[in-house]
Design a protein around this motif. Structure first.
Motif, PDB file in Angstrom:
ATOM      1  N   TRP A 179       0.826  -1.200   0.000  1.00  0.00           N
ATOM      2  CA  TRP A 179       0.000   0.000   0.000  1.00  0.00           C
ATOM      3  C   TRP A 179       0.867   1.259   0.000  1.00  0.00           C
ATOM      4  O   TRP A 179       0.524   2.258  -0.618  1.00  0.00           O
ATOM      5  N   SER A 180       2.011   1.190   0.684  1.00  0.00           N
ATOM      6  CA  SER A 180       2.908   2.350   0.715  1.00  0.00           C
ATOM      7  C   SER A 180       3.514   2.636  -0.653  1.00  0.00           C
ATOM      8  O   SER A 180       3.981   3.745  -0.910  1.00  0.00           O
ATOM      9  N   LEU A 181       3.515   1.620  -1.538  1.00  0.00           N
ATOM     10  CA  LEU A 181       4.075   1.794  -2.884  1.00  0.00           C
ATOM     11  C   LEU A 181       3.002   2.090  -3.930  1.00  0.00           C
ATOM     12  O   LEU A 181       3.285   2.063  -5.124  1.00  0.00           O
ATOM     13  N   ARG A 182       1.772   2.396  -3.477  1.00  0.00           N
ATOM     14  CA  ARG A 182       0.669   2.549  -4.434  1.00  0.00           C
ATOM     15  C   ARG A 182       0.924   3.670  -5.429  1.00  0.00           C
ATOM     16  O   ARG A 182       0.537   3.575  -6.604  1.00  0.00           O
ATOM     17  N   GLY A 230      15.538   0.346  -6.411  1.00  0.00           N
ATOM     18  CA  GLY A 230      15.100  -1.026  -6.643  1.00  0.00           C
ATOM     19  C   GLY A 230      13.627  -1.205  -6.348  1.00  0.00           C
ATOM     20  O   GLY A 230      12.921  -1.917  -7.063  1.00  0.00           O
ATOM     21  N   GLN A 231      13.148  -0.539  -5.292  1.00  0.00           N
ATOM     22  CA  GLN A 231      11.728  -0.625  -4.952  1.00  0.00           C
ATOM     23  C   GLN A 231      10.853   0.035  -6.025  1.00  0.00           C
ATOM     24  O   GLN A 231       9.763  -0.436  -6.326  1.00  0.00           O
ATOM     25  N   ARG A 232      11.355   1.117  -6.598  1.00  0.00           N
ATOM     26  CA  ARG A 232      10.603   1.748  -7.696  1.00  0.00           C
ATOM     27  C   ARG A 232      10.558   0.827  -8.909  1.00  0.00           C
ATOM     28  O   ARG A 232       9.535   0.741  -9.608  1.00  0.00           O
ATOM     29  N   ALA A 233      11.666   0.129  -9.170  1.00  0.00           N
ATOM     30  CA  ALA A 233      11.679  -0.828 -10.282  1.00  0.00           C
ATOM     31  C   ALA A 233      10.682  -1.961 -10.040  1.00  0.00           C
ATOM     32  O   ALA A 233       9.956  -2.372 -10.949  1.00  0.00           O
ATOM     33  N   VAL A 234      10.630  -2.464  -8.802  1.00  0.00           N
ATOM     34  CA  VAL A 234       9.682  -3.521  -8.459  1.00  0.00           C
ATOM     35  C   VAL A 234       8.248  -3.033  -8.652  1.00  0.00           C
ATOM     36  O   VAL A 234       7.379  -3.761  -9.160  1.00  0.00           O
ATOM     37  N   SER A 235       7.977  -1.778  -8.276  1.00  0.00           N
ATOM     38  CA  SER A 235       6.633  -1.214  -8.430  1.00  0.00           C
ATOM     39  C   SER A 235       6.218  -1.179  -9.896  1.00  0.00           C
ATOM     40  O   SER A 235       5.083  -1.516 -10.244  1.00  0.00           O
TER      41      SER A 235
END
Length: 607
Positions: A83-86, A148-153
């Motif tokens: 949810w934090s990466l929405r 990396g988290q942005r890439a995963v998103s």
């Protein structure tokens, strides 16, 4: 029958052997294991050694590796974290998919393709390879970093996008009454399948795994983990959704489970093996005949699609606030097609949007782009300048002085600083981590931004005036560099150094530092002493035991300085089997020798 069985065994051995040989070689060469698997697949495929004649069957089976990979990713993505990466998923991810899809559709139409063909070709290429990108991020240790988290998103949004794209294939198919009619029944089935998975994850899976765990049968837990992953994937596929999306959803629902780590450990061997097999199957699927026959068109398609998609990614990244370095790196990472392109193109061919020629060319374009991606990422990493450090609010050293210069304010340095400050010594502290400096400032510390391996920084920090330089860096090579600079340039300053391990301690002794301490030694001794007391040993005896161990360690370190790292092993307490002296068994026929034998045995024990 036996010959057929032997041939199948040869194929299995060839596939496994090719992967075992190629992946480590390519990884050691700095090219990454993904490129190694692709090369191995090409070598044993129908256009190489022809060991595998039908790569489609291998690819279909190996897609389970992607499914399991996304399940493991889901296990790491708790709902709160998801949810934090929405904003990144539905903002950045959607913007990248839409922008790149529009650009590539325009490129296809300029190349002479009909609008529906250009659109499906473009959207297939927009869906980057989740498996390839995650493997590259994992190998570089970048998955948990912000970029990396942005890439995963973005990858998650692309995985979700396959569902509406497959629906659009039916809409764009040559007009018939059936495929122009919205299939509300199928939509309802899909929604129902997602609801069923959510309900099972919330109320069924945890009690089920608790019950299976009580049986204490490891193989049952492994089988249950596979049933959950593959069963969810199958349910999603039957309902018209993506298998990978189903596996990811199952992983997310189990991310808060107490059995999460057990599940991950059970799935890991299958995931790694099948994922490698997937990349090999992609390499096998490269139609070299088409590439050779139309090499100019294929080359232009690969270059054109990758460049245009890369430009679209770069623009979207800048628009969403990424720096130029991250934007270029993301473009290099995502400027490829992926495994979902084959699914989309196969659906387009099935309903008549793609003919056989277009399907072969576009599939080859995607495969070649996947082959080139590890190379573009390596080039980006090596050619891009280091990311500029944000020094806003930070102060660099200039003309400082004090009693002690402390280099490195990590966990070790923070504790060390307390001893100096408690006695009122004037301490100058430098560190090269901006976030650490800002965090320390909230606790009242004054930390200067500077790299202790830079001689000018040491001068500015007052290394020539201090009584001692305390080197508390957690990097062995950087520590040695600081030691060498201080010994050569500031010989009057004492050198107090944090050692990484025993081998590093020996190096520091050779450098003739004034004092060194292995970073875990004293904490481990304290831990051991308290553990002995907890287990019932009197405090005095526990302290005596640790004092003896400390003396043994010091003696062993002295021996190692002259005879190497393996000297003094007899000073260590080990839990291995202890050799027993050989004694000849007594014979029952010689009772007169029993007393002599006993005396001999007693002498052997005393010796």
């Amino acid at each position: 029958m036996a010959e057929a069985s032997n041939f199948e065994l040869v194929q299995i051995v060839a596939v496994l052997g090719a992967g075992v040989i190629a992946a480590p070689l390519f990884k050691r060469a700095g090219l990454g294991s993904v490129l190694g698997y692709l090369a191995a697949g090409l070598a044993i495929g129908p256009f190489g050694l022809k060991v595998i004649a039908a790569p489609e069957a291998v690819l279909h089976f190996a897609e389970l590796g992607v499914v399991m990979f996304l399940f493991v990713i889901g296990l790491e993505m708790k709902p709160a974290r998801l949810w934090s990466l929405r904003k990144e998923i539905f903002g950045l991810g959607a913007a990248q998919v839409l922008a790149c899809g529009a650009l590539l559709t325009g490129l296809g139409m300029l190349a002479g393709l009909d609008a529906p063909v250009a659109f499906i070709a473009a959207m297939g290429f927009v869906l980057s390879s989740t498996a390839a990108i995650m493997q590259i991020l994992d190998e570089a240790g970048e998955t948990a970093e912000p970029q990396g988290q942005r890439a995963v998103s973005i990858l998650l949004l692309e995985d979700l996008a396959i569902v509406p794209l497959l629906a659009l294939v039916a809409v764009l198919a040559p007009a018939t009454g059936e495929n122009l009619r919205a299939d509300w029944t199928q939509i309802a089935i899909a929604v129902g399948a997602v609801a069923a998975v959510v309900a099972a994850g919330r109320w069924l899976l945890n009690p089920l795994f608790a019950l299976l765990s009580s049986a204490r049968a490891r193989e049952v837990m492994t089988a249950a983990a596979l049933v959950v992953v593959l069963g969810t994937a199958l349910l999603m596929q039957v309902s018209g959704l993506s298998m990978a999306m189903g596996a990811f959803l199952a992983g997310v629902l189990l991310s808060g489970s107490t059995f999460r780590h057990q599940l991950e450990a059970d799935i890991e061997p299958f995931r790694g093996l099948l994922l490698g097999l997937f990349f090999m199957a992609v390499g096998m699927s490269l139609n070299v005949t088409v590439v050779v026959a139309q090499w100019q068109f294929v080359a232009l398609a690969v270059i054109g699609y990758m460049v245009v998609k890369g430009l679209g990614i770069f623009g979207v990244a800048l628009l969403f606030g990424s720096g130029r370095r991250e934007a270029i790196y993301r473009a290099a990472l995502f400027a490829q097609g992926g495994e979902f392109a084959f699914v989309l193109y196969a659906a387009a061919a099935a309903v008549g949007i793609f003919d056989a020629q277009v399907n072969a060319v576009m599939s080859s374009t995607v495969i070649l782009s996947m082959v080139l991606t590890p190379l573009t990422v390596i080039a980006a990493r090596r050619l891009l300048p280091a990311e500029a450090v944000d020094l806003d609010g930070l102060e660099e050293p200039e003309g400082l002085s004090g009693a002690v210069l402390l280099v490195g304010f990590g966990r070790f340095g923070q504790v060390v600083s307390q001893a100096f400050l408690a006695r009122g010594l004037e301490v100058t502290i430098i560190d090269n981590d901006p976030e650490m400096i800002r965090a320390a400032a909230k606790f009242g510390f004054k930390i200067y931004y500077g790299d202790g391996t830079n001689l000018d920084v040491l001068h500015a920090s007052g290394a020539g005036k201090v009584r001692a330089v305390a080197v508390c860096i957690d990097n062995r090579e950087a520590t040695n560099k600081v030691v060498e600079l201080v010994k050569a340039t500031f010989p009057n300053a004492g050198l107090l150094v944090r050692a990484f391990d025993r081998g590093h301690a020996l190096e520091l002794i050779n450098h003739k530092v004034d004092f060194h301490m292995r970073e875990t030694l004293e904490s481990a001794f304290t831990f051991g002493q308290n553990a002995l007391e907890y287990l019932g040993l009197p405090a005095a005896e526990a302290e005596e035991t640790i004092s003896d161990l400390r003396a043994r360690d010091a003696e062993r370190l002295c021996l190692e300085q002259t005879s190497g790292l393996y000297a003094g092993q007899d000073l260590m307490h080990t839990n291995g089997p202890t050799p027993q002296p050989f004694t000849r068994p007594r014979r029952a026929a010689q009772p007169l020798n029993e007393e002599a034998g006993a005396l001999a045995q007693s002498g052997a024990e005393q010796g």
